[in-house]
Write an enzyme that holds these catalytic residues in place. Structure first.
Site, mmCIF file in Angstrom:
data_model
loop_
_atom_site.group_PDB
_atom_site.id
_atom_site.type_symbol
_atom_site.label_atom_id
_atom_site.label_comp_id
_atom_site.label_asym_id
_atom_site.label_seq_id
_atom_site.Cartn_x
_atom_site.Cartn_y
_atom_site.Cartn_z
ATOM 1 N N ASP A 44 0.548 -1.029 0.362
ATOM 2 C CA ASP A 44 0.033 0.310 0.023
ATOM 3 C C ASP A 44 1.113 0.762 0.490
ATOM 4 O O ASP A 44 1.254 1.173 0.326
ATOM 5 C CB ASP A 44 -0.651 -0.011 1.719
ATOM 6 C CG ASP A 44 -2.512 0.971 1.264
ATOM 7 O OD1 ASP A 44 -2.325 1.933 0.442
ATOM 8 O OD2 ASP A 44 -2.884 0.461 1.845
ATOM 9 N N ASP A 45 0.806 2.057 -0.952
ATOM 10 C CA ASP A 45 1.105 3.843 -1.263
ATOM 11 C C ASP A 45 3.246 3.173 -0.938
ATOM 12 O O ASP A 45 3.726 4.017 -0.929
ATOM 13 C CB ASP A 45 1.191 4.409 0.699
ATOM 14 C CG ASP A 45 -0.801 4.826 0.434
ATOM 15 O OD1 ASP A 45 -1.380 4.967 -0.822
ATOM 16 O OD2 ASP A 45 -0.665 5.254 0.911
ATOM 17 N N ASP A 286 0.278 -0.520 -4.883
ATOM 18 C CA ASP A 286 -1.214 -0.153 -5.114
ATOM 19 C C ASP A 286 -1.999 1.227 -5.980
ATOM 20 O O ASP A 286 -2.797 1.818 -6.558
ATOM 21 C CB ASP A 286 -2.754 -0.051 -4.369
ATOM 22 C CG ASP A 286 -2.505 1.031 -2.867
ATOM 23 O OD1 ASP A 286 -1.108 1.367 -2.830
ATOM 24 O OD2 ASP A 286 -3.245 1.097 -2.300
#
Ligand code: NAG
Length: 513
Positions: A44-45, A286
């Site tokens: 994520d990120d 993502d």
């Protein structure tokens, strides 16, 4: 709370995989013709520059385990998340369709009543129907109520958090950075870091933790691990917090990255010990780093989006600059993917769906149109030909959600709209329309600093190609009978409120109990 999740995930993750080992020794004998297992790991990120293998010698290497995947597998250097924010990216990965087709163009909230439209068919459903055991661990963020939950969308097993780890409060104040609102704080607005997400009218709700057990475990399997790392708040081991006081927090990110890398290493080892030659591990992200989180954000590497940053505003997550969607990506399958190779084929997270189906010998339903391509030849056969075109949907906060206004064509990239996200320190550039579009040559300008001269023959040639591709795609979408619409309605009662006895998943009553 976050520390708890991390530790729990580590344990369950590995023990979950090891259960497959027990199965393999009894009922399942691996043969080359067997349908492969798939492990999809979605960080994520994470930034393109966070992967040591992408930036050799550039900075302290915090990703030895993912680098090992690359050394023993294939590094995809021009791989893009399908959107530059959470829910749209995840929806497009699982459906192989742009957000303007699958309906998910911006993030769902704690109080969202719905999620990924029920008319959409998700990858795990297709694999499940064909006999795969399908499991998901981690962040879902595609709707948590009733029929929108992961176990209603094709997963036999789910363990994780329904949305991002900052969408709630913490039971362990001081364990995460930047600090979350303590769950014990009073009404919204009273705490040091008030969040807009309410469980009931007077209290902030902790991030709940969902577990669905399935009894049956078998081969082949799909394991989708959507890590909470590197999304803030970060909760690295306590030792890194003391370092933080000395250097302003940079090491907190490094320590969290190492922790994530350790999880990937644990997965790899568990997989190698059980069904090494018949398991594909595909690691990706993502969207790019959340730049406004400053020292708690990742690195975009050379993809700095300089045209934008020189005009104010951030150029990573929530933007269509390279930093927003070019994500570190590695594919590992010892018996099938040549070791220590890389590919500059232009690919998208939407291509995971058709590629996995192809490898499993399956065809997607024919009642809808797809935007993903089968990348099997890139992964297994050294093919460097990726997509001719890739569209990057607008994921910014200033409207036009999902609009396909940025087009990649070979090494060129055209912007019909430019926009920024909030930068570290708060700056934000103006959203601008460009007609004719700005066109950059990423072959010589990774930083997207200087657009081509609109009078140059090269510009005119690219303009002709992208204009045609864009018209064709927009027509294709306009005539698509299978377009879904997501319901973004929010309602107080949609906030998850599960077992009041469990600290990790409970909701205080209106009286504050
Ligand atoms: C991996 O490939 C690189 C570049 O081709 C090469 O320099 C390196 O020696 C290789 N490493 C191994 C362990 O084969």
């Amino acid at each position: 709370m976050m520390v708890g999740i991390t530790l729990l995930l580590t344990g369950v993750l590995v023990s979950g995989i090891l259960l497959h080992k027990a199965n393999q020794n009894t009922a399942y004998v691996s043969t080359p013709s067997e349908r492969p297992n798939f492990i999809i790991i979605l960080a994520d990120d994470i930034g393109w520059g966070d992967l040591g293998a992408n930036q050799p010698g550039q900075r302290a290497n915090n990703t030895p385990n993912i680098d090992l995947l690359a050394l023993q597998g294939l590094r995809l250097t021009d791989f893009h998340s399908p959107a530059s924010t959470c829910s749209p990216s995840r929806a497009a990965i699982l459906t192989a369709r742009y957000g303007v087709r699958n309906g998910v163009t911006h993030n769902f909230a704690v109080r969202s009543v719905a999620g990924l439209p029920l008319s959409e068919v998700a990858l795990p459903r297709l694999l499940q129907e064909s006999g795969y055991y399908t499991a998901m661990i981690g962040k879902w963020h595609l709707g948590h109520c009733g029929p929108y939950a992961p176990t209603s969308r094709g997963f036999d097993y789910y363990l994780g958090i329904p949305y991002s780890n900052d969408m709630g409060c913490t039971d362990v104040p001081g364990s995460d950075l930047p600090p979350s609102q303590p769950c014990s704080a009073g009404p919204q607005g009273d705490g040091p870091n008030p969040l807009p997400y309410l469980c009931v009218t007077v209290r902030i709700c902790p991030v709940p933790f969902f577990i669905f057990f399935a009894r049956q475990r078998k081969q082949p399997y799909l394991l989708y691990v959507a890590l909470a790392h590197m999304h803030v708040p970060l909760a690295p081991p306590p030792a890194s917090f003391s370092t933080n006081e000395l250097d302003g927090g940079r090491d907190v990110y490094a320590a969290s990255l190492q922790e994530m890398d350790d999880l990937v290493g644990a997965l790899k080892r568990a997989s190698d010990e059980t069904n090494r030659d018949n398991t594909l591990i595909w690691f990706t992200g993502d969207n790019g780093p959340w730049e406004k989180k400053c020292q708690y954000a990742g690195s975009v590497g050379p993809y700095t989006g300089t045209w934008q940053t020189s005009r104010g505003g951030g150029s990573a997550k929530q933007t269509t600059w390279e930093g927003g969607h070019r994500v570190p990506t590695v594919a590992y399958w010892p018996s099938r993917i040549p070791a220590n190779t890389s590919s500059h084929a232009l690919l998208s997270g939407m291509d995971i769906f058709p590629t996995l189906l192809s490898m499993a010998g399956l065809k997607p339903p024919v009642d809808r149109r797809y935007d993903g391509i089968d990348a099997t030849d890139v992964l297994l056969n050294g093919d460097q030909t990726g997509r001719e075109f890739l569209f990057h949907p607008n994921s910014g906060a200033s409207g036009l959600f999902g609009d396909l206004q940025t087009v990649r064509a070979g090494k060129h990239k055209a912007f019909y709209i430019t926009g920024s996200a909030e930068a570290c320190g708060g700056g934000r550039g103006t959203q601008l329309l460009h007609d004719p579009p700005l066109i950059f040559d990423l072959g010589v300008d990774q930083a997207e600093a200087t657009p081509l001269d609109a009078g140059a023959p090269e510009y005119q040639e690219v303009l002709g190609k992208v204009t045609k591709a864009r018209e064709e795609l927009l027509w294709d979408i306009a005539t698509d009978q299978s377009v879904s619409t997501a319901d973004y309605t929010q309602d107080q009662s949609a906030a998850p409120c599960c077992d009041p006895q469990r600290a990790s998943c409970r909701c205080p009553g209106p009286a504050g109990g």
